[in-house]
Design a protein around this motif. Sequence first.
Motif, PDB file in Angstrom:
ATOM      1  N   ASP A 121       0.834  -1.209   0.000  1.00 49.57           N
ATOM      2  CA  ASP A 121       0.000   0.000   0.000  1.00 49.57           C
ATOM      3  C   ASP A 121       0.867   1.257   0.000  1.00 49.57           C
ATOM      4  N   ILE A 122       1.997   1.207   0.699  1.00 48.81           N
ATOM      5  CA  ILE A 122       2.922   2.341   0.705  1.00 48.81           C
ATOM      6  C   ILE A 122       3.560   2.511  -0.671  1.00 48.81           C
ATOM      7  N   PHE A 123       3.971   1.402  -1.273  1.00 49.53           N
ATOM      8  CA  PHE A 123       4.551   1.467  -2.619  1.00 49.53           C
ATOM      9  C   PHE A 123       3.567   2.055  -3.621  1.00 49.53           C
ATOM     10  N   ALA A 124       2.307   1.633  -3.519  1.00 53.38           N
ATOM     11  CA  ALA A 124       1.294   2.138  -4.449  1.00 53.38           C
ATOM     12  C   ALA A 124       1.124   3.646  -4.302  1.00 53.38           C
ATOM     13  N   GLU A 125       1.209   4.128  -3.076  1.00 52.17           N
ATOM     14  CA  GLU A 125       1.072   5.561  -2.825  1.00 52.17           C
ATOM     15  C   GLU A 125       2.282   6.337  -3.333  1.00 52.17           C
ATOM     16  N   ALA A 126       3.466   5.786  -3.113  1.00 49.34           N
ATOM     17  CA  ALA A 126       4.683   6.486  -3.528  1.00 49.34           C
ATOM     18  C   ALA A 126       4.895   6.427  -5.036  1.00 49.34           C
ATOM     19  N   GLY A 127       4.594   5.290  -5.659  1.00 56.09           N
ATOM     20  CA  GLY A 127       4.766   5.124  -7.103  1.00 56.09           C
ATOM     21  C   GLY A 127       6.157   4.651  -7.462  1.00 56.09           C
ATOM     22  N   MET A 128       6.236   3.576  -8.240  1.00 56.25           N
ATOM     23  CA  MET A 128       7.535   2.984  -8.562  1.00 56.25           C
ATOM     24  C   MET A 128       8.433   3.920  -9.361  1.00 56.25           C
ATOM     25  N   LYS A 129       7.857   4.719 -10.250  1.00 56.67           N
ATOM     26  CA  LYS A 129       8.685   5.641 -11.029  1.00 56.67           C
ATOM     27  C   LYS A 129       9.374   6.647 -10.122  1.00 56.67           C
ATOM     28  N   ASN A 130       8.657   7.130  -9.111  1.00 55.65           N
ATOM     29  CA  ASN A 130       9.247   8.086  -8.173  1.00 55.65           C
ATOM     30  C   ASN A 130      10.324   7.418  -7.322  1.00 55.65           C
ATOM     31  N   ILE A 131      10.053   6.183  -6.917  1.00 54.07           N
ATOM     32  CA  ILE A 131      11.020   5.440  -6.110  1.00 54.07           C
ATOM     33  C   ILE A 131      12.297   5.202  -6.905  1.00 54.07           C
ATOM     34  N   ARG A 132      12.135   4.791  -8.148  1.00 49.38           N
ATOM     35  CA  ARG A 132      13.304   4.521  -8.986  1.00 49.38           C
ATOM     36  C   ARG A 132      14.106   5.800  -9.247  1.00 49.38           C
ATOM     37  N   ALA A 133      13.403   6.897  -9.489  1.00 51.89           N
ATOM     38  CA  ALA A 133      14.094   8.164  -9.752  1.00 51.89           C
ATOM     39  C   ALA A 133      14.927   8.591  -8.552  1.00 51.89           C
ATOM     40  N   LYS A 134      14.365   8.470  -7.350  1.00 52.74           N
ATOM     41  CA  LYS A 134      15.129   8.840  -6.158  1.00 52.74           C
ATOM     42  C   LYS A 134      16.299   7.886  -5.940  1.00 52.74           C
ATOM     43  N   SER A 135      16.080   6.609  -6.218  1.00 54.26           N
ATOM     44  CA  SER A 135      17.150   5.623  -6.043  1.00 54.26           C
ATOM     45  C   SER A 135      18.365   5.982  -6.879  1.00 54.26           C
ATOM     46  N   GLU A 136      18.147   6.362  -8.117  1.00 55.96           N
ATOM     47  CA  GLU A 136      19.271   6.716  -8.980  1.00 55.96           C
ATOM     48  C   GLU A 136      20.035   7.913  -8.422  1.00 55.96           C
ATOM     49  N   LYS A 137      19.307   8.876  -7.859  1.00 59.17           N
ATOM     50  CA  LYS A 137      19.967  10.051  -7.286  1.00 59.17           C
ATOM     51  C   LYS A 137      20.730   9.701  -6.011  1.00 59.17           C
TER      52      LYS A 137
END
Length: 423
Positions: free
Chosen positions: A317-333
């Motif tokens: 549920d947290i992942f769905a709220e945050a969004g995988m594209k946003n998570i991936r973008a922050k991970s790269e940074k």
Amino acid sequence: MKFENNYAFAKAQDEKDPLSSFRNRFYIPVDSDNNELIYLCGNSLGCQPKSVASYIEQELNDWADLGVEGHFDAENPWMPYHEKLAKPMADIVGAKPSEVVIMNTLTTNLHLMMVSFYNPTPDRHKIIIESDAFPSDKYAVESQIRQRGYDPSDSLLLWQPRAGEELCRLEDLEALVNEHGDSVALLLIGNTNYYSGQFYPVKEITALGHKNGSKVGFDLAHGVGNIMPDLHDNGPDFAVWCTYKYLNSGPGSLGGCFVHERHHKDKNIQRFTGWWGQNKDTRFNMRKGFDPIPTAEGWQLSNPPILSMAAVRASLDIFAEAGMKNIRAKSEKLTGYLEFLINDLNNDDIKIITPSDPKQRGCQLSIQVKNADRSLHDKLTKAGVISDWREPDVIRVAPAPLYNSYEDVFEMVERLKKILKYN
């Protein structure tokens, strides 16, 4: 982004980070004085979402109040409970909900998938894995080969780095496939290597295997929740993963499984079967022959453990709220900033072996230590930084985008700098 090696820069990045508030949704481990540790070990065990307790408590209360009727009358009825997890899990791995099921644990699911997709013949019986695959994968593959009457010394092929290198090259995998040709039955690749942190390209490897007439599967244990494998479009036959690392579902929690939809209606496919994979309309008839559900659910064996699934659901549920594209973008940074800071130490005793291209790695950077004896890692742990050590010479550091910050990364390297100075 142009990085700067100072606290003000890290703080500024956190202030404008759209995911920064998600840190407050997790418990961050603390030391004996109740100070938060710098927890950079989500590649081994993710932090606990604060919502997990209430999700599990709901099921405990329904169990207490309803008993067996909770299968139908619970707030979240248990009979279809696993179905609630399919869509958010599918969004994370890039699949259709019908292609994904949460069940069992990772290595169990790997064995189940190999029953279906490793069908050796005297002419085609070989399996290719990366040479430094996670041990459980290697053990599972070797046992499957022996179970089918073959010898791993002949049937197991290793895709390995070149002499003097740490990373595998795709062209060497292609050469290995071409060399062994029609004798290769399965490519089973770890997707994101547990040791080096290298992300192996799903699309290219799948195309290579299928062109050769081989089946292709991936172990996403160190990739799921931090890279975007796009499983449906990239087309591997299957994939498996755990949920306790980047997916934060708790120690030893359930695994996940992907089966591409092109296999769903093939009733001739070999599989180990159990009653939870049976057609839902006739499951409780009890005396019907096995009629598999024409989705990934058809590979299920037993009714699901609801308390564990509640923990998985809390995280998804947290992942769905945050969004995988946003998570991936922050991970790269985040990994980019960590890489910048480590390289800025200019210390010949350590180097990063993970690819510098963010597209070729997930959340993890692997720091190789010269003349390693684990002491540097132990000192880092004593300094309040939780990473992990992998023999023979690597400290694995994994800033997880949902709860790690730029300040975490900056402070980790500051503490490492002090240790190296006085080492």
